[in-house]
Design an enzyme around this catalytic site. Structure first.
Site, PDB file in Angstrom:
ATOM      1  N   GLU A 142       4.414  -0.601   1.564  1.00 45.05           N
ATOM      2  CA  GLU A 142       4.586  -0.826   0.131  1.00 45.05           C
ATOM      3  C   GLU A 142       4.495  -2.297  -0.267  1.00 45.05           C
ATOM      4  OE1 GLU A 142       8.268   0.857  -1.235  1.00 45.05           O
ATOM      5  OE2 GLU A 142       7.835   2.845  -0.412  1.00 45.05           O
TER       6      GLU A 142
ATOM      7  N   GLU B 152       0.827  -1.211   0.000  1.00 45.90           N
ATOM      8  CA  GLU B 152       0.000   0.000   0.000  1.00 45.90           C
ATOM      9  C   GLU B 152       0.858   1.256   0.000  1.00 45.90           C
ATOM     10  OE1 GLU B 152       0.740   1.682   2.925  1.00 45.90           O
ATOM     11  OE2 GLU B 152       1.801  -0.125   3.540  1.00 45.90           O
TER      12      GLU B 152
END
Length: 351
Positions: A318, A175
């Site tokens: 991430e 994310e």
């Protein structure tokens, strides 16, 4: 499109017969039984999830969902909101931490705009699934409507189905969204019932004074919105985020397809716990990649009963921790597939 309820209804428990078959093979490999510890457990779980007694090393992808958060205007992050689209472009150029670690893991990186407050227009490589232009400020009202929250979950479900059809057999969550540790901490407090101060950390690196303000912001958001802990969609809509909802959908979609999903850090686990609230069986298909430095992450993992594979004090997000964990899962399958049995090697076992 199949409803969330329909997807949840199609998630089935793992079949223990495959676990027994996998363990039987592991026990005759040229090593003392159980000597490879959790690697053996990972391999047996993968065999059971795939329902394949000799699964190949899967094609893998890290899904990096991006979304903005209106609560950023409360000063809860060390970075400004414009960093979200800037980092999305960095992902697409291949220059971020997740790109490096995904290359190491042999995994594709798929970047999805679920709710960035920015018009990317013609942006090659970006999967454009925008539901909202950022969520609203949760200290003043709901992050989004219930319908928008459902659409975010459906984004993840649809992507799971699409990429499974393209041959991806192991998913990982990632994310990007400035201020997204704030809604994640709010979700952690609501679903676990713990005080906000026990599940809220410094995120991107705020100081002690800003941490106190962040805790107060989350307490205010929960008081204003009164999310129903028994209704995961209500929690998502009132105090969540677009990328968090899409991660929940990816978890549900993976479980319905009987595919493993590797959960990254705090924000990814906030999405996973929304999926878990919708159907607890989804946990059987999850691998928790690592326990991050964020204190709220531990609380959600304990709530779901998930044991993280690694503890590296990471807090980048991430999907970076998930990419590293994928290499370990690959190693577990290689041991399972390629290591000789006592009979094959002509080695005497302990009996």
């Amino acid at each position: 499109m199949e409803t969330i309820k329909g997807v949840c209804g199609n998630i089935v428990p793992l079949k223990n017969e495959y676990f027994i078959k996998a363990q039987s093979r592991l026990d005759i490999l040229t090593k003392p039984q159980g000597s490879l510890g959790q690697l053996e457990q990972f391999a047996a779980r993968l065999v059971t999830i795939y329902e394949d007694e000799m699964p190949s090393i899967p094609k893998k992808a890290v899904f990096v969902f991006a979304g903005d958060h209106g609560v950023a205007e409360e000063g809860v992050s060390a970075f400004p909101a414009e960093v979200t689209p800037q980092m999305v472009l960095n992902f697409l150029r291949g220059g971020a931490g997740i790109n490096v670690l995904a290359r190491h893991a042999g995994a594709d990186v798929l970047v999805i705009d679920a709710g960035v407050n920015y018009d990317f227009k013609d942006c090659p490589g970006l999967i454009q699934k925008k539901v909202v232009y950022g969520t609203k400020n949760i200290t003043k009202g709901p992050a989004m409507s219930r319908d928008e929250a459902i659409k975010c979950v459906n984004v993840g479900i649809a992507l799971a189905r699409e990429y499974a059809q393209k041959g991806i057999k192991m998913f990982a969550t990632g994310e990007m969204g400035i201020a997204n540790t704030t809604p994640s901490s709010a979700i952690a407090a609501v679903v676990t019932g713990r005080p906000v101060k026990e599940v809220t950390g410094k995120g991107t690196g705020i100081g002690d004074a800003d941490l106190s303000k962040k805790i107060a912001v989350i307490e205010r958001a929960i008081a204003v919105n009164a999310p129903d802990a028994a209704d995961p969609i209500d929690v998502l809509a009132k105090i969540g985020g677009a990328e968090i909802g899409a991660i929940a959908g990816l978890c549900l979609g993976a479980a319905q397809l009987r595919l493993p999903v590797v959960i990254d850090g705090f924000i990814s686990t906030a999405g996973a716990v929304i999926a878990y609230g919708l159907n607890a069986m989804v946990k059987e298909y999850m691998f928790s990649a690592h326990r991050s430095y964020e204190i709220g992450h531990r609380a959600i993992l304990e709530h779901m009963g998930l044991t993280p594979m690694l503890e590296l004090d990471m807090r980048l997000g991430e999907g970076t921790g998930a990419a590293i964990a994928m290499t370990i899962l690959d190693a577990s399958l290689k041991i399972y597939r390629e290591m000789a049995t006592f009979q094959d090697a002509g080695v005497s076992d302990k009996s």
